[in-house]
Design an enzyme around this catalytic site. Sequence first.
Site, PDB file in Angstrom:
ATOM      1  N   LYS A   1      38.194  33.720  28.625  1.00 31.67           N
ATOM      2  CA  LYS A   1      37.932  34.610  27.478  1.00 31.67           C
ATOM      3  C   LYS A   1      39.099  35.578  27.257  1.00 31.67           C
ATOM      4  O   LYS A   1      39.573  35.734  26.137  1.00 31.67           O
ATOM      5  CB  LYS A   1      36.634  35.411  27.689  1.00 31.67           C
ATOM      6  CG  LYS A   1      35.395  34.549  27.892  1.00 31.67           C
ATOM      7  CD  LYS A   1      34.132  35.382  27.968  1.00 31.67           C
ATOM      8  CE  LYS A   1      34.040  36.273  29.193  1.00 31.67           C
ATOM      9  NZ  LYS A   1      33.911  35.546  30.476  1.00 31.67           N
TER      10      LYS A   1
ATOM     11  N   ARG B   1      26.458  40.703  27.473  1.00 31.27           N
ATOM     12  CA  ARG B   1      26.236  39.881  28.661  1.00 31.27           C
ATOM     13  C   ARG B   1      24.757  39.780  29.005  1.00 31.27           C
ATOM     14  O   ARG B   1      24.403  39.118  29.980  1.00 31.27           O
ATOM     15  CB  ARG B   1      26.964  40.512  29.839  1.00 31.27           C
ATOM     16  CG  ARG B   1      28.238  39.769  30.257  1.00 31.27           C
ATOM     17  CD  ARG B   1      28.834  40.568  31.359  1.00 31.27           C
ATOM     18  NE  ARG B   1      29.715  39.917  32.241  1.00 31.27           N
ATOM     19  CZ  ARG B   1      31.041  40.014  32.203  1.00 31.27           C
ATOM     20  NH1 ARG B   1      31.628  40.631  31.217  1.00 31.27           N
ATOM     21  NH2 ARG B   1      31.762  39.466  33.147  1.00 31.27           N
TER      22      ARG B   1
ATOM     23  N   ARG C   1      43.292  33.439  40.043  1.00 32.29           N
ATOM     24  CA  ARG C   1      43.697  34.543  39.158  1.00 32.29           C
ATOM     25  C   ARG C   1      44.324  35.695  39.937  1.00 32.29           C
ATOM     26  O   ARG C   1      43.822  36.110  40.970  1.00 32.29           O
ATOM     27  CB  ARG C   1      42.463  35.052  38.391  1.00 32.29           C
ATOM     28  CG  ARG C   1      42.758  36.281  37.534  1.00 32.29           C
ATOM     29  CD  ARG C   1      41.778  36.467  36.425  1.00 32.29           C
ATOM     30  NE  ARG C   1      40.400  36.582  36.879  1.00 32.29           N
ATOM     31  CZ  ARG C   1      39.356  36.530  36.056  1.00 32.29           C
ATOM     32  NH1 ARG C   1      39.537  36.363  34.764  1.00 32.29           N
ATOM     33  NH2 ARG C   1      38.132  36.644  36.531  1.00 32.29           N
TER      34      ARG C   1
ATOM     35  N   ARG D   1      41.993  40.508  42.036  1.00 30.30           N
ATOM     36  CA  ARG D   1      40.908  41.453  41.749  1.00 30.30           C
ATOM     37  C   ARG D   1      39.893  41.390  42.876  1.00 30.30           C
ATOM     38  O   ARG D   1      39.587  40.316  43.368  1.00 30.30           O
ATOM     39  CB  ARG D   1      40.207  41.037  40.443  1.00 30.30           C
ATOM     40  CG  ARG D   1      40.700  41.760  39.222  1.00 30.30           C
ATOM     41  CD  ARG D   1      40.215  41.112  37.951  1.00 30.30           C
ATOM     42  NE  ARG D   1      38.761  40.985  37.846  1.00 30.30           N
ATOM     43  CZ  ARG D   1      38.141  40.531  36.749  1.00 30.30           C
ATOM     44  NH1 ARG D   1      38.839  40.174  35.696  1.00 30.30           N
ATOM     45  NH2 ARG D   1      36.836  40.433  36.717  1.00 30.30           N
TER      46      ARG D   1
ATOM     47  N   ARG E   1      28.791  36.379  41.058  1.00 32.01           N
ATOM     48  CA  ARG E   1      29.071  36.556  39.627  1.00 32.01           C
ATOM     49  C   ARG E   1      28.620  35.333  38.827  1.00 32.01           C
ATOM     50  O   ARG E   1      28.101  35.472  37.725  1.00 32.01           O
ATOM     51  CB  ARG E   1      30.566  36.801  39.409  1.00 32.01           C
ATOM     52  CG  ARG E   1      30.979  38.199  39.832  1.00 32.01           C
ATOM     53  CD  ARG E   1      32.468  38.365  39.818  1.00 32.01           C
ATOM     54  NE  ARG E   1      33.041  38.295  38.500  1.00 32.01           N
ATOM     55  CZ  ARG E   1      34.310  37.949  38.262  1.00 32.01           C
ATOM     56  NH1 ARG E   1      35.101  37.635  39.239  1.00 32.01           N
ATOM     57  NH2 ARG E   1      34.756  37.932  37.027  1.00 32.01           N
TER      58      ARG E   1
HETATM   59  P1  AMP Z   1      34.955  40.842  33.448  1.00 28.49           P
HETATM   60  O1  AMP Z   1      36.353  41.346  33.532  1.00 28.49           O
HETATM   61  O2  AMP Z   1      34.487  40.670  32.035  1.00 28.49           O
HETATM   62  O3  AMP Z   1      34.727  39.617  34.290  1.00 28.49           O
HETATM   63  O4  AMP Z   1      34.017  41.991  34.065  1.00 28.49           O
HETATM   64  C1  AMP Z   1      34.168  42.424  35.402  1.00 28.49           C
HETATM   65  C2  AMP Z   1      32.913  43.147  35.849  1.00 28.49           C
HETATM   66  O5  AMP Z   1      32.682  44.288  35.015  1.00 28.49           O
HETATM   67  C3  AMP Z   1      31.624  42.337  35.751  1.00 28.49           C
HETATM   68  O6  AMP Z   1      31.416  41.506  36.884  1.00 28.49           O
HETATM   69  C4  AMP Z   1      30.588  43.443  35.648  1.00 28.49           C
HETATM   70  O7  AMP Z   1      30.366  44.063  36.899  1.00 28.49           O
HETATM   71  C5  AMP Z   1      31.286  44.458  34.763  1.00 28.49           C
HETATM   72  N1  AMP Z   1      31.032  44.198  33.319  1.00 28.49           N
HETATM   73  C6  AMP Z   1      31.943  43.834  32.374  1.00 28.49           C
HETATM   74  N2  AMP Z   1      31.368  43.702  31.167  1.00 28.49           N
HETATM   75  C7  AMP Z   1      30.049  43.970  31.359  1.00 28.49           C
HETATM   76  C8  AMP Z   1      28.921  43.957  30.497  1.00 28.49           C
HETATM   77  N3  AMP Z   1      29.014  43.660  29.187  1.00 28.49           N
HETATM   78  N4  AMP Z   1      27.704  44.293  31.038  1.00 28.49           N
HETATM   79  C9  AMP Z   1      27.587  44.620  32.334  1.00 28.49           C
HETATM   80  N5  AMP Z   1      28.595  44.625  33.204  1.00 28.49           N
HETATM   81  C10 AMP Z   1      29.831  44.296  32.732  1.00 28.49           C
END
Ligand code: AMP
Length: 216
Positions: A14, A89, A128, A161, A172
């Site tokens: 994404k 999400r 990554r 990360r 996740r």
């Molecule tokens: P991402 O970079 O989008 O994979 O997000 C990393 C982490 O941030 C996720 O595993 C969640 O802990 C948190 N996070 C990001 N976006 C959301 C969302 N829309 N709702 C809840 N938690 C989020």
Amino acid sequence: MKIVILLGAPGAGKGTVAGFVCEQRGFAQLSTGDMLRTAVRSGNTVGQLAKGYMDRGELVPDEVIIRIVREYLESHGNDAKYLLDGFPRTVAQADALDRVLAEMHEKIFAVVQMDVPEWLIIKRITGRRVCKQCGDVYNLPEWAPKVEGVCDKCGGPVIQRNDDKPETVTNRLAVYEKQTAPLVEFYKKTGKLVRIDASDRHETDLNVVRIVDGAA
Ligand code: AMP
């Protein structure tokens, strides 16, 4: 306002496709993950609250996320084009987004469901690496920085990360299946959902550009 949602598992690409489309078509990338990581780095209240959830691979509570996105959209005016990466999400977040947009007399333009087989998702997440300083993303072994551990763009340290480590990745992916995958049905009903095979990065970039242009 033009709102396009990228829907897909962690590692579906994404963020990568969002970077391309934003550059090509002048969209603003709204990544809740990036916003939260910035908050964690700055140590503000949202960051302190979010850190534990993120480290465990869990979702940050809906109220926190909805507030951040609402403030962002309301403060950025109605003319812009937004690519939503990592939001919504949960069904509660999707409902809240509909409400915020209705208040602004706006609606969603398209939802792109990015499908990637699980083996490739795991390969992408574990490969990554990100620059701690500027956030630039690499993927080993194909997209490695020229000098190991050093960002090509800014010279900052390139690291893994915390939540990309194997012990968190499984959680996740389970969280995605349970809490985010139901959004496919949610958006199918709106007639806005476009499913693409996102295995090949180049093809994905072109497909998503076509969708945001409205030709799909
Ligand atoms: P991402 O970079 O989008 O994979 O997000 C990393 C982490 O941030 C996720 O595993 C969640 O802990 C948190 N996070 C990001 N976006 C959301 C969302 N829309 N709702 C809840 N938690 C989020």
